[in-house]
Design an enzyme around this catalytic site. Structure first.
Site, PDB file in Angstrom:
ATOM      1  N   GLY A  47       4.622   1.689  -7.152  1.00 22.65           N
ATOM      2  CA  GLY A  47       3.209   1.336  -6.918  1.00 22.65           C
ATOM      3  C   GLY A  47       2.525   1.074  -8.242  1.00 22.65           C
ATOM      4  O   GLY A  47       1.444   1.580  -8.523  1.00 22.65           O
ATOM      5  N   ALA A  48       3.196   0.257  -9.093  1.00 18.85           N
ATOM      6  CA  ALA A  48       2.829   0.144 -10.514  1.00 18.85           C
ATOM      7  C   ALA A  48       1.830  -0.954 -10.842  1.00 18.85           C
ATOM      8  O   ALA A  48       1.483  -1.137 -12.003  1.00 18.85           O
ATOM      9  CB  ALA A  48       4.096  -0.098 -11.328  1.00 18.85           C
ATOM     10  N   ALA A 111       8.973  -1.018  -1.272  1.00 19.35           N
ATOM     11  CA  ALA A 111       9.457   0.265  -1.808  1.00 19.35           C
ATOM     12  C   ALA A 111       9.959   1.197  -0.716  1.00 19.35           C
ATOM     13  O   ALA A 111      10.704   2.130  -0.995  1.00 19.35           O
ATOM     14  CB  ALA A 111       8.338   0.947  -2.594  1.00 19.35           C
ATOM     15  N   LEU A 138       2.056   4.823  -4.138  1.00 24.16           N
ATOM     16  CA  LEU A 138       1.933   3.782  -3.118  1.00 24.16           C
ATOM     17  C   LEU A 138       0.684   3.992  -2.279  1.00 24.16           C
ATOM     18  O   LEU A 138       0.334   5.126  -1.946  1.00 24.16           O
ATOM     19  CB  LEU A 138       3.141   3.796  -2.179  1.00 24.16           C
ATOM     20  CG  LEU A 138       4.503   3.442  -2.753  1.00 24.16           C
ATOM     21  CD1 LEU A 138       5.554   3.483  -1.647  1.00 24.16           C
ATOM     22  CD2 LEU A 138       4.474   2.080  -3.417  1.00 24.16           C
ATOM     23  N   TYR A 234     -11.666  11.667   6.157  1.00 26.79           N
ATOM     24  CA  TYR A 234     -10.616  11.691   5.140  1.00 26.79           C
ATOM     25  C   TYR A 234      -9.737  12.938   5.257  1.00 26.79           C
ATOM     26  O   TYR A 234      -8.718  12.933   5.928  1.00 26.79           O
ATOM     27  CB  TYR A 234     -11.173  11.506   3.706  1.00 26.79           C
ATOM     28  CG  TYR A 234     -10.055  11.091   2.796  1.00 26.79           C
ATOM     29  CD1 TYR A 234      -9.808   9.760   2.508  1.00 26.79           C
ATOM     30  CD2 TYR A 234      -9.155  12.046   2.291  1.00 26.79           C
ATOM     31  CE1 TYR A 234      -8.713   9.377   1.746  1.00 26.79           C
ATOM     32  CE2 TYR A 234      -8.059  11.672   1.522  1.00 26.79           C
ATOM     33  CZ  TYR A 234      -7.848  10.336   1.250  1.00 26.79           C
ATOM     34  OH  TYR A 234      -6.762   9.975   0.513  1.00 26.79           O
TER      35      TYR A 234
HETATM   36  P1  NAD Z   1      -3.781   0.601  -4.895  1.00 24.08           P
HETATM   37  O1  NAD Z   1      -3.980  -0.139  -3.640  1.00 24.08           O
HETATM   38  O2  NAD Z   1      -4.563   0.197  -6.084  1.00 24.08           O
HETATM   39  O3  NAD Z   1      -2.230   0.592  -5.338  1.00 24.08           O
HETATM   40  C1  NAD Z   1      -1.196   0.591  -4.415  1.00 24.08           C
HETATM   41  C2  NAD Z   1       0.121   0.209  -5.073  1.00 24.08           C
HETATM   42  O4  NAD Z   1       1.153   0.324  -4.086  1.00 24.08           O
HETATM   43  C3  NAD Z   1       0.185  -1.237  -5.587  1.00 24.08           C
HETATM   44  O5  NAD Z   1       0.941  -1.258  -6.780  1.00 24.08           O
HETATM   45  C4  NAD Z   1       0.967  -1.955  -4.483  1.00 24.08           C
HETATM   46  O6  NAD Z   1       1.669  -3.104  -4.909  1.00 24.08           O
HETATM   47  C5  NAD Z   1       1.919  -0.862  -4.082  1.00 24.08           C
HETATM   48  N1  NAD Z   1       2.489  -1.026  -2.734  1.00 24.08           N
HETATM   49  C6  NAD Z   1       1.850  -0.994  -1.543  1.00 24.08           C
HETATM   50  N2  NAD Z   1       2.743  -1.142  -0.533  1.00 24.08           N
HETATM   51  C7  NAD Z   1       3.962  -1.256  -1.118  1.00 24.08           C
HETATM   52  C8  NAD Z   1       5.281  -1.417  -0.622  1.00 24.08           C
HETATM   53  N3  NAD Z   1       5.549  -1.486   0.676  1.00 24.08           N
HETATM   54  N4  NAD Z   1       6.295  -1.520  -1.517  1.00 24.08           N
HETATM   55  C9  NAD Z   1       6.064  -1.471  -2.855  1.00 24.08           C
HETATM   56  N5  NAD Z   1       4.831  -1.285  -3.375  1.00 24.08           N
HETATM   57  C10 NAD Z   1       3.799  -1.184  -2.520  1.00 24.08           C
HETATM   58  O7  NAD Z   1      -4.029   2.123  -4.525  1.00 24.08           O
HETATM   59  P2  NAD Z   1      -4.553   3.396  -5.340  1.00 24.08           P
HETATM   60  O8  NAD Z   1      -5.952   3.654  -4.932  1.00 24.08           O
HETATM   61  O9  NAD Z   1      -4.185   3.315  -6.774  1.00 24.08           O
HETATM   62  O10 NAD Z   1      -3.688   4.521  -4.611  1.00 24.08           O
HETATM   63  C11 NAD Z   1      -2.513   5.071  -5.153  1.00 24.08           C
HETATM   64  C12 NAD Z   1      -2.422   6.517  -4.710  1.00 24.08           C
HETATM   65  O11 NAD Z   1      -3.530   7.251  -5.236  1.00 24.08           O
HETATM   66  C13 NAD Z   1      -2.469   6.697  -3.187  1.00 24.08           C
HETATM   67  O12 NAD Z   1      -1.608   7.753  -2.813  1.00 24.08           O
HETATM   68  C14 NAD Z   1      -3.911   7.112  -2.943  1.00 24.08           C
HETATM   69  O13 NAD Z   1      -4.091   7.855  -1.770  1.00 24.08           O
HETATM   70  C15 NAD Z   1      -4.145   7.967  -4.179  1.00 24.08           C
HETATM   71  N6  NAD Z   1      -5.572   8.221  -4.496  1.00 24.08           N
HETATM   72  C16 NAD Z   1      -6.493   7.223  -4.471  1.00 24.08           C
HETATM   73  C17 NAD Z   1      -7.833   7.517  -4.734  1.00 24.08           C
HETATM   74  C18 NAD Z   1      -8.906   6.450  -4.717  1.00 24.08           C
HETATM   75  O14 NAD Z   1     -10.086   6.789  -4.641  1.00 24.08           O
HETATM   76  N7  NAD Z   1      -8.560   5.191  -4.829  1.00 24.08           N
HETATM   77  C19 NAD Z   1      -8.211   8.830  -5.061  1.00 24.08           C
HETATM   78  C20 NAD Z   1      -7.241   9.822  -5.118  1.00 24.08           C
HETATM   79  C21 NAD Z   1      -5.913   9.501  -4.827  1.00 24.08           C
HETATM   80 NA    NA Z   2      -1.388   2.434  -7.544  1.00 24.13          NA
END
Ligand code: NAD
Ligand code: NA
Length: 396
Positions: A47-48, A111, A138, A234
């Site tokens: 998820g990079a 992934a 992810l 949530y």
């Molecule tokens: P994001 O949407 O910015 O990033 C998601 C990443 O996952 C991307 O790199 C995307 O290409 C990849 N991805 C999605 N489906 C995929 C698949 N099938 N195969 C390969 N790659 C895939 O999301 P984010 O907000 O950075 O979230 C990342 C984590 O952080 C999650 O677990 C989320 O719950 C957690 N999080 C987010 C927040 C927030 O407020 N945004 C807060 C706390 C925790």
């Molecule tokens: Na991410």
């Protein structure tokens, strides 16, 4: 072509390669400005390409000189159609890493599949031998289960009772009441399938069995808790059940990793504007109030500030890794600060369409949202022709 933002609902259909590059460069500069971290050396980020995962890749590489392998699921450009922002972000990351003499390779694919796991292991074996850190970041609405073939869809719903509260359409600034009916039992199971810990464990099992995890390797996945106002949708809703599962899985993975002296952690991160969070009802209103308060206090952070702090003040200090009573790393500490939360709760009660631009940081929300797609960056000439067809060299 000249690329402008084209909004549809919670997404933007276009993205800007130069703007995404600027976004990555700004994040790199931030990490460099904070000084070197005695951190990981060979890192796999699942998820990079956007959000917290991209910030993790940048912090690993430019904070700790690490070689990185990134896995993501992004759309490549096509004639007259821009790529998804994560694609351009990753291109920019590769370019900057190469300039800095840092190893970087990426795999674009699902992934959740066995195939991508195998490709990743083959790449680690061929190029790095082993990795010492695996970031699992992810965020996806769907997962095709690699064993059953079932396509699971996650939902964002309350459990048990109908939920009604305020929300904001951040494009129009209109505050309204949203009502969400409770989920079914299948909704919970499906959401846990997509966003719970099973795939994280499948990854670490596969990596461990292949012998590509170094002695003492760590793996970290990201979670969220948040305030009372978002709890029904949530933390106590379907997605919260998935996060509970993810957090419980950390302990199982730690047991698996015992034989190499490794450990799994969940880090609870701050609420931030990402593609994933914009789609969750109620969260944008909460974020716009939160941003206003945290910016006034000087404690506001974006993904890169959060992850730089995670590495330098939690994961890679000389002491142990501080965790809460449930074994979780907390970098949502400044968000969950009592005074901050009290102020949010008070503002929440009185929030209306009319006063939100003053009491909340709606502009900050909008500008962060545009930034996700590479728009609104200083130093980028948006009136100029941009080449949307640029490609990531060597992308697998
Ligand atoms: P994001 O949407 O910015 O990033 C998601 C990443 O996952 C991307 O790199 C995307 O290409 C990849 N991805 C999605 N489906 C995929 C698949 N099938 N195969 C390969 N790659 C895939 O999301 P984010 O907000 O950075 O979230 C990342 C984590 O952080 C999650 O677990 C989320 O719950 C957690 N999080 C987010 C927040 C927030 O407020 N945004 C807060 C706390 C925790
Ligand atoms: Na991410």
């Amino acid at each position: 072509m000249i690329i402008e933002p084209r909004m549809r609902g919670f997404i933007c259909l276009t993205s800007h390669p130069k703007g995404c590059e600027q976004s990555v460069i700004n994040q790199i500069n931030y990490v460099k400005s904070k000084g070197a971290i005695d951190g990981p050396k060979k890192v796999l980020v699942i998820g990079a390409s956007t959000g917290f995962g991209l910030a993790s890749r940048i912090t690993s590489a430019f904070g700790s000189n690490a070689a990185t392998i990134g896995v993501f699921f992004e759309k490549a450009p096509a004639a007259g159609k821009t790529a998804s922002p994560g694609y351009y972000n990753s291109l920019a990351f590769h370019t900057q890493a190469e300039k800095a003499g840092l190893y970087a390779k990426s795999i674009n694919g699902d992934a959740f599949s066995n195939e991508v796991k195998k490709q990743t292991i083959d790449l680690i074996k061929a190029d790095l031998g082993q990795v010492d850190l695996v970031i699992y970041s992810l965020a996806s609405p769907v997962r095709q289960h690699p064993v059953t073939g079932v396509l699971h869809r996650s939902v964002l719903k309350p459990i048990g009772d109908t939920f009604s509260d305020k929300t904001v359409d951040f494009h129009t600034g209109i505050v309204s009441e949203v009502t969400i009916t409770p989920c079914s039992d299948e909704d919970i199971a499906n959401t846990v399938q997509v966003m719970g810990g099973e795939d994280w464990k499948m990854w670490t099992d596969a990596l461990l069995n292949a012998g590509v995890l170094a002695e003492g390797a760590m793996t970290v996945a990201y979670s969220y808790i948040g305030p009372d106002v978002t709890e029904p949708v949530y933390r106590k809703g379907t997605i919260g059940m998935a996060k509970e599962h993810l957090e419980a899985t950390a302990f199982e993975i730690t047991e698996d990793l015992a034989k190499i002296g490794g450990k799994a952690f969940v880090s609870v991160n701050k609420a931030l504007v990402t593609q994933a969070s914009s789609a969750i009802p109620v969260i944008p209103l909460y974020i716009s109030l939160l941003y206003k308060i945290m910016k006034a206090k000087g404690s506001h952070e974006g993904c890169i500030e959060q992850i730089q702090r995670l590495y330098s003040e939690r994961l890679y200090t000389n002491g142990g890794i501080p965790v809460d009573e449930k074994g979780r790393i907390r970098i949502d500490d400044w968000e969950m600060d009592e005074a901050v939360q009290k102020e949010v709760a008070e503002l929440w009660k009185g929030a209306t369409t009319e006063n939100l631009p003053t009491i909340g940081d709606l502009n900050g929300y909008k500008s962060d949202f545009l930034n996700l797609f590479g728009f609104g960056f200083e130093g980028v000439d948006y009136a100029a022709e941009a080449n949307e067809m640029v490609e990531i060299p060597g992308l697998i």
